[in-house]
Design a protein around this motif. Structure first.
Motif, mmCIF file in Angstrom:
data_model
loop_
_atom_site.group_PDB
_atom_site.id
_atom_site.type_symbol
_atom_site.label_atom_id
_atom_site.label_comp_id
_atom_site.label_asym_id
_atom_site.label_seq_id
_atom_site.Cartn_x
_atom_site.Cartn_y
_atom_site.Cartn_z
ATOM 1 N N LEU A 186 51.973 7.825 31.693
ATOM 2 C CA LEU A 186 51.073 8.240 32.643
ATOM 3 C C LEU A 186 51.506 9.618 32.514
ATOM 4 O O LEU A 186 52.789 10.125 32.603
ATOM 5 C CB LEU A 186 51.416 7.424 33.885
ATOM 6 N N VAL A 187 50.623 10.673 32.902
ATOM 7 C CA VAL A 187 50.519 11.832 32.791
ATOM 8 C C VAL A 187 49.951 12.447 34.046
ATOM 9 O O VAL A 187 48.753 12.021 34.121
ATOM 10 C CB VAL A 187 50.108 12.839 31.552
ATOM 11 N N GLY A 188 50.268 13.071 34.907
ATOM 12 C CA GLY A 188 49.755 13.658 36.226
ATOM 13 C C GLY A 188 48.925 14.884 35.952
ATOM 14 O O GLY A 188 49.502 15.723 35.127
ATOM 15 N N MET A 189 47.579 14.863 36.143
ATOM 16 C CA MET A 189 46.763 16.107 35.865
ATOM 17 C C MET A 189 46.760 16.945 37.325
ATOM 18 O O MET A 189 46.038 16.813 38.104
ATOM 19 C CB MET A 189 45.440 15.725 35.631
ATOM 20 N N THR A 190 47.674 17.700 37.329
ATOM 21 C CA THR A 190 47.510 18.887 38.547
ATOM 22 C C THR A 190 46.298 19.692 38.653
ATOM 23 O O THR A 190 45.949 20.016 39.677
ATOM 24 C CB THR A 190 49.074 19.891 38.389
ATOM 25 N N GLY A 191 45.727 20.050 37.510
ATOM 26 C CA GLY A 191 44.435 20.609 37.507
ATOM 27 C C GLY A 191 43.453 19.770 37.315
ATOM 28 O O GLY A 191 42.135 20.167 37.690
ATOM 29 N N GLY A 192 43.544 18.551 37.759
ATOM 30 C CA GLY A 192 42.398 17.543 37.712
ATOM 31 C C GLY A 192 42.409 16.771 39.003
ATOM 32 O O GLY A 192 43.063 16.967 40.200
ATOM 33 N N THR A 193 41.865 15.420 38.876
ATOM 34 C CA THR A 193 41.949 14.555 39.966
ATOM 35 C C THR A 193 42.550 13.380 39.775
ATOM 36 O O THR A 193 42.231 12.249 40.658
ATOM 37 C CB THR A 193 40.386 14.314 40.222
ATOM 38 N N GLY A 194 43.280 13.135 38.616
ATOM 39 C CA GLY A 194 44.061 11.931 38.855
ATOM 40 C C GLY A 194 45.069 11.849 37.569
ATOM 41 O O GLY A 194 45.713 12.931 37.077
ATOM 42 N N VAL A 195 45.283 10.452 36.969
ATOM 43 C CA VAL A 195 46.415 10.510 35.958
ATOM 44 C C VAL A 195 45.837 9.986 34.570
ATOM 45 O O VAL A 195 44.872 9.041 34.606
ATOM 46 C CB VAL A 195 47.303 9.509 36.451
ATOM 47 N N GLU A 196 46.080 10.637 33.499
ATOM 48 C CA GLU A 196 45.656 10.107 32.208
ATOM 49 C C GLU A 196 46.794 9.236 31.821
ATOM 50 O O GLU A 196 48.069 9.415 31.810
ATOM 51 C CB GLU A 196 45.631 11.489 31.189
ATOM 52 N N ILE A 197 46.187 8.084 31.178
ATOM 53 C CA ILE A 197 47.057 6.839 30.726
ATOM 54 C C ILE A 197 46.966 6.911 29.039
ATOM 55 O O ILE A 197 45.809 6.789 28.644
ATOM 56 C CB ILE A 197 46.803 5.760 31.509
ATOM 57 N N TYR A 198 48.050 6.795 28.602
ATOM 58 C CA TYR A 198 47.876 6.911 27.108
ATOM 59 C C TYR A 198 49.003 5.452 26.387
ATOM 60 O O TYR A 198 49.889 5.190 27.245
ATOM 61 C CB TYR A 198 49.004 7.992 26.544
ATOM 62 N N ASP A 199 48.407 4.995 25.370
ATOM 63 C CA ASP A 199 49.199 3.868 24.680
ATOM 64 C C ASP A 199 49.988 4.673 23.706
ATOM 65 O O ASP A 199 49.445 5.512 22.857
ATOM 66 C CB ASP A 199 47.874 3.183 23.974
ATOM 67 N N ILE A 200 51.310 4.560 24.003
ATOM 68 C CA ILE A 200 52.129 5.102 22.874
ATOM 69 C C ILE A 200 52.811 4.346 22.066
ATOM 70 O O ILE A 200 53.955 4.494 21.688
ATOM 71 C CB ILE A 200 53.154 5.971 23.876
ATOM 72 N N SER A 201 52.360 2.935 21.712
ATOM 73 C CA SER A 201 52.913 1.729 21.083
ATOM 74 C C SER A 201 52.776 2.382 19.612
ATOM 75 O O SER A 201 53.673 1.565 18.818
ATOM 76 C CB SER A 201 52.313 0.635 21.298
ATOM 77 N N GLY A 202 51.665 3.015 19.338
ATOM 78 C CA GLY A 202 51.551 3.454 17.807
ATOM 79 C C GLY A 202 52.200 4.752 17.606
ATOM 80 O O GLY A 202 52.900 5.315 18.074
ATOM 81 N N PRO A 203 52.029 5.011 16.240
ATOM 82 C CA PRO A 203 52.576 6.465 15.756
ATOM 83 C C PRO A 203 52.060 7.576 16.447
ATOM 84 O O PRO A 203 52.668 8.754 16.390
ATOM 85 C CB PRO A 203 51.956 6.427 14.276
ATOM 86 N N GLN A 204 50.737 7.542 17.011
ATOM 87 C CA GLN A 204 50.056 8.790 17.882
ATOM 88 C C GLN A 204 49.643 8.222 18.989
ATOM 89 O O GLN A 204 49.074 7.203 19.397
ATOM 90 C CB GLN A 204 48.757 9.205 16.998
ATOM 91 N N PRO A 205 49.792 8.739 20.289
ATOM 92 C CA PRO A 205 49.500 8.545 21.765
ATOM 93 C C PRO A 205 47.811 8.347 21.620
ATOM 94 O O PRO A 205 46.968 9.107 20.912
ATOM 95 C CB PRO A 205 49.843 9.744 22.528
ATOM 96 N N ARG A 206 47.393 7.370 22.275
ATOM 97 C CA ARG A 206 46.055 7.242 22.328
ATOM 98 C C ARG A 206 45.559 6.838 23.714
ATOM 99 O O ARG A 206 46.089 6.317 24.528
ATOM 100 C CB ARG A 206 45.670 5.828 21.614
ATOM 101 N N LEU A 207 44.753 8.010 24.289
ATOM 102 C CA LEU A 207 44.148 8.004 25.710
ATOM 103 C C LEU A 207 43.396 6.681 26.033
ATOM 104 O O LEU A 207 42.454 6.289 25.012
ATOM 105 C CB LEU A 207 43.334 9.037 25.820
#
Length: 313
Positions: A186-207
């Motif tokens: 989970l990544v907080g977006m201070t310049g936005g309105t919420g949290v971006e959530i990524y799948d990091i189980s693979g070789p590259q993060p996927r939003l």
């Protein structure tokens, strides 16, 4: 004695609040909820972290290039280490072999070996503009960092000290939080309105999701039940509780005057949050979702920490 004081009568260790613009630490008694003293540190202390042996809490003084070690039980300064370049954020790896700092104004991440007493610099890694917050996976293999002013998320291999991935994000990414299974970030977006959530189980993060929480989503703190995490929404003046199994907001709390870093009491009943614009530590009752106390502290309070805390997951 107030009900809140009675509820915290079990707590024997102080609460520490970093006053970033005063260059000191407020020491709060958790029974009377009064400031006992202020400890001078260095310029712009922002974050703090417990040493692996639990004998010291480290205050990172970004503009003084130093670390102040404080006894978490007596609130006495133990020692100061200098020559640590711009330590804005800091974190130990779970295997206790690595100590990592983010140089927010100097645009690099430093990876140190930790021998149990002192950090030894192994590698300085250029990152892009304004590395902000760090998270390390449970296997101590990967460091994740938000790159605030480049709107980017990067991952670094701890073993080789090299950048593994770079992922574009939304506006002003700040704190990062990984779920205990190492599959979701989970990544907080201070310049936005919420949290971006990524799948990091693979070789590259996927939003996989953008979760609305409130304007200025910034800092995370696990509730301690291995199911929920809190995020402070600095502009909205709220705190959201996220179920990281369902990836939904399940509760909302007040967060007066620019809520930033948080702590959760060991009994899981109270949230302590730095109200940066009000120069106060705010205490919130989780059951009633109400502010029950505010303690005056110094200028621009940021980090909050106590040894008597709920689990970090």
């Amino acid at each position: 004695m107030s009900l809140l004081a009675c509820a915290h009568a079990w707590a024997t260790n102080p609460v520490f609040v970093l006053n970033s613009l005063d260059g000191n630490v407020s020491v709060i008694d958790p029974v009377s909820w009064t400031e006992q003293k202020r400890i001078p540190t260095g310029k712009e202390p922002h974050h703090l972290y417990l040493t692996p042996d639990e004998k010291s809490v480290i205050v990172a003084n970004a503009l003084s290039d130093s670390l102040t070690f404080i006894d978490p039980r007596t609130a006495q300064v133990q020692r100061v280490i200098t020559g640590i370049s711009d330590p804005y954020h800091l974190r130990f790896s779970p295997d206790m072999k690595w100590f990592v700092t983010a140089a927010n104004r100097l645009n690099h991440i430093d990876i140190y070996r930790w021998d149990g007493q002192n950090p030894t610099l192994v590698k300085r890694i250029p990152t892009g503009k304004t590395p902000s917050h760090l998270w390390i996976d449970s296997k101590s293999t990967t460091v994740w960092s938000s790159i605030q002013d480049d709107d980017e998320l990067i991952s670094i291999d701890l073993g080789t000290q090299t950048v593994k991935s770079r992922t574009p994000t939304g506006s002003l990414p700040a704190d990062v939080f990984g779920t205990p299974d190492d599959k979701t970030l989970l990544v907080g977006m201070t310049g936005g309105t919420g949290v971006e959530i990524y799948d990091i189980s693979g070789p590259q993060p996927r939003l996989i999701k953008m979760l609305p929480t409130g304007k200025g989503a910034h800092a995370f703190r696990a509730l301690g039940d291995k199911r929920h995490v809190l995020v402070s929404n600095r502009v909205a003046n709220t705190i959201s509780q996220i179920d990281y199994a369902t990836l939904q907001v399940v509760a909302q709390f007040p967060g007066p005057s620019g809520p930033d870093c948080m702590e959760v009491s060991a009994d899981g009943k109270f949230i302590m949050v730095a109200s940066r614009w009000a120069k106060k530590l705010t205490v919130i009752d989780i059951a009633t979702r109400k502010v029950v106390r505010q303690v005056p502290v110094g200028k621009s309070p940021h980090g909050v920490w106590t040894l008597d805390h709920a689990p970090r997951q």
